[in-house]
Design a protein around this motif. Structure first.
Motif, PDB file in Angstrom:
ATOM      1  N   GLY A  42       0.026  -7.122  -9.884  1.00  0.00           N
ATOM      2  CA  GLY A  42       1.348  -6.529  -9.799  1.00  0.00           C
ATOM      3  C   GLY A  42       1.408  -5.541  -8.659  1.00  0.00           C
ATOM      4  N   GLY A  43       2.335  -4.587  -8.768  1.00  0.00           N
ATOM      5  CA  GLY A  43       2.479  -3.553  -7.756  1.00  0.00           C
ATOM      6  C   GLY A  43       1.780  -2.278  -8.168  1.00  0.00           C
ATOM      7  N   ASP A  44       2.084  -1.194  -7.455  1.00  0.00           N
ATOM      8  CA  ASP A  44       1.405   0.076  -7.706  1.00  0.00           C
ATOM      9  C   ASP A  44       1.650   0.598  -9.115  1.00  0.00           C
ATOM     10  N   GLY A  45       2.836   0.311  -9.696  1.00  0.00           N
ATOM     11  CA  GLY A  45       3.108   0.760 -11.055  1.00  0.00           C
ATOM     12  C   GLY A  45       2.219   0.073 -12.070  1.00  0.00           C
ATOM     13  N   SER A  52       5.845  -4.706  -4.227  1.00  0.00           N
ATOM     14  CA  SER A  52       6.625  -4.527  -3.001  1.00  0.00           C
ATOM     15  C   SER A  52       5.938  -3.590  -2.019  1.00  0.00           C
ATOM     16  N   GLY A  53       5.424  -2.448  -2.514  1.00  0.00           N
ATOM     17  CA  GLY A  53       4.789  -1.482  -1.624  1.00  0.00           C
ATOM     18  C   GLY A  53       3.309  -1.726  -1.409  1.00  0.00           C
ATOM     19  N   SER A 103      -3.567  -1.747  -0.094  1.00  0.00           N
ATOM     20  CA  SER A 103      -3.701  -1.717   1.360  1.00  0.00           C
ATOM     21  C   SER A 103      -4.797  -0.759   1.790  1.00  0.00           C
ATOM     22  N   ASN A 104      -4.843   0.423   1.162  1.00  0.00           N
ATOM     23  CA  ASN A 104      -5.890   1.398   1.477  1.00  0.00           C
ATOM     24  C   ASN A 104      -7.273   0.837   1.169  1.00  0.00           C
ATOM     25  N   LEU A 105      -7.369   0.014   0.133  1.00  0.00           N
ATOM     26  CA  LEU A 105      -8.653  -0.575  -0.266  1.00  0.00           C
ATOM     27  C   LEU A 105      -8.975  -1.861   0.489  1.00  0.00           C
ATOM     28  N   ASN A 106      -8.107  -2.229   1.426  1.00  0.00           N
ATOM     29  CA  ASN A 106      -8.283  -3.460   2.234  1.00  0.00           C
ATOM     30  C   ASN A 106      -8.263  -4.719   1.381  1.00  0.00           C
ATOM     31  N   ILE A 107      -7.472  -4.679   0.309  1.00  0.00           N
ATOM     32  CA  ILE A 107      -7.284  -5.871  -0.522  1.00  0.00           C
ATOM     33  C   ILE A 107      -6.047  -6.602  -0.006  1.00  0.00           C
ATOM     34  N   PRO A 108      -6.188  -7.840   0.443  1.00  0.00           N
ATOM     35  CA  PRO A 108      -5.069  -8.530   1.099  1.00  0.00           C
ATOM     36  C   PRO A 108      -3.989  -8.967   0.115  1.00  0.00           C
ATOM     37  N   GLU A 127      -2.143   5.676   2.292  1.00  0.00           N
ATOM     38  CA  GLU A 127      -0.908   4.910   2.433  1.00  0.00           C
ATOM     39  C   GLU A 127      -0.097   5.025   1.154  1.00  0.00           C
ATOM     40  N   MET A 128       1.235   5.075   1.295  1.00  0.00           N
ATOM     41  CA  MET A 128       2.089   5.173   0.112  1.00  0.00           C
ATOM     42  C   MET A 128       2.948   3.933  -0.095  1.00  0.00           C
ATOM     43  N   GLY A 129       2.698   2.885   0.662  1.00  0.00           N
ATOM     44  CA  GLY A 129       3.435   1.632   0.513  1.00  0.00           C
ATOM     45  C   GLY A 129       4.284   1.326   1.727  1.00  0.00           C
ATOM     46  N   TYR A 130       4.576   0.027   1.917  1.00  0.00           N
ATOM     47  CA  TYR A 130       5.371  -0.452   3.053  1.00  0.00           C
ATOM     48  C   TYR A 130       4.762  -0.048   4.394  1.00  0.00           C
TER      49      TYR A 130
END
Length: 293
Positions: free
Chosen positions: A65-68, A91-92, A97-102, A196-199
């Motif tokens: 899922g997403g960050d939530g 979405s974000g 992204s910070n963990l380099n997970i694609p 990173e905070m998303g997008y």
């Protein structure tokens, strides 16, 4: 035999992903893996599911899922031996992204199967954990308006930010951190564990998930022109060039907003109305195990 539970948010990323039990069983063959798949049905359902399955002591619980959703699952795994896996379909996707997970699902699956275990720091605000960031300034209003829009897109986020910049009114905050006592009316009070905070946007590009510190940004009340300058700096990931932004590394912070009864906050990109006018922020060094490339 590796034992894995998958918790899938079916509406993440506009519900366009195809993470199904059939898909997962095709990638995690029963000769090597024992898996179970659950789908969330309402907000906070991932917390209920994770708490129910932690007692079975799986090797890994994967948040799809997403960050939530990631926050809900990860919050139940702090200081446990169970590893967090992430398949980012939100979405974000700031933490992933910070963990380099694609964002590519097949590549993210390979990390679940062959990745390495890393430990990351965990932030805490009152009774809530955060892994990316939290804030009680304008960002809380932005997230509230963003959620009200019903659309998880960058355009919706920018619209929410523009609207909040007109409506947000800073109130008095009494802050204590790192031996300092500060009274101010913060336009932005943002604490980050992640870069990173998303997008692809960041207020703290130099933040580290494993340095034992949280990154605090304080911005005082701003004029209209200064708000535009800050917004441009955020979009360019250059808040370090905005002279009114005070950056400090912290391990803890206490804040009280004496003119408020309740606090609006954003925690890992989700809106919360905290039934208090005081917060205590702290961190747990290496408190979460995560599978990374």
């Amino acid at each position: 035999m590796v034992y894995i539970h998958f918790i899938v948010n079916p509406i993440s990323g506009k519900g366009s992903h195809e993470i199904t039990e059939t898909f997962l069983k095709r990638h995690f063959h029963e000769s090597n893996y024992k898996i179970a798949v659950y789908h969330t049905k309402h907000p906070k359902h991932a917390i209920e599911i994770t708490n129910a399955i932690v007692r079975y002591n799986p090797d890994c619980i994967v948040a799809c899922g997403g960050d939530g959703t990631i926050n809900e699952v990860a919050s139940c795994l702090v200081n446990t031996p169970i590893k967090l896996g992430i398949i980012p379909v939100g979405s974000g996707n700031g933490l992933a992204s910070n963990l380099n997970i694609p964002r590519d699902i097949d590549r993210a699956v390979e990390i679940i199967k062959h990745g390495t275990q890393s430990k990351i720091d965990v932030g805490r605000i009152n009774d809530h954990y955060f892994f990316s960031n939290m804030g009680i300034g304008i960002d809380a209003m932005i997230i509230g308006k963003y959620e009200q829009s019903g659309k998880r897109t960058l355009v919706s986020y920018v619209k929410a930010a523009l609207s909040a910049s007109f409506w947000f009114k800073p109130v008095e905050a009494r802050l204590k951190f790192e031996g300092q006592t500060v009274n101010m009316h913060p336009f932005l009070l943002f604490i980050s564990n992640s870069n990173e905070m998303g997008y692809g946007m960041s207020l703290t590009p130099n933040a580290s998930l494993s340095d034992g510190f949280l990154d605090l940004i304080l911005v005082p009340e701003l004029s209209f022109i200064q708000k535009l300058q800050l917004g441009l700096a955020v979009l360019r990931n250059k808040t370090n060039t905005f002279k009114l932004a005070n950056h400090t590394l912290i391990r803890s912070l206490e804040a009280e907003l004496p003119d408020r009864i309740f606090l609006d906050a954003q925690i890992d990109g989700e809106y919360y109305n905290l039934k208090t006018n005081k917060i205590k922020v702290g961190m747990i060094n290496g408190g979460l195990k995560v599978l990374t490339p």
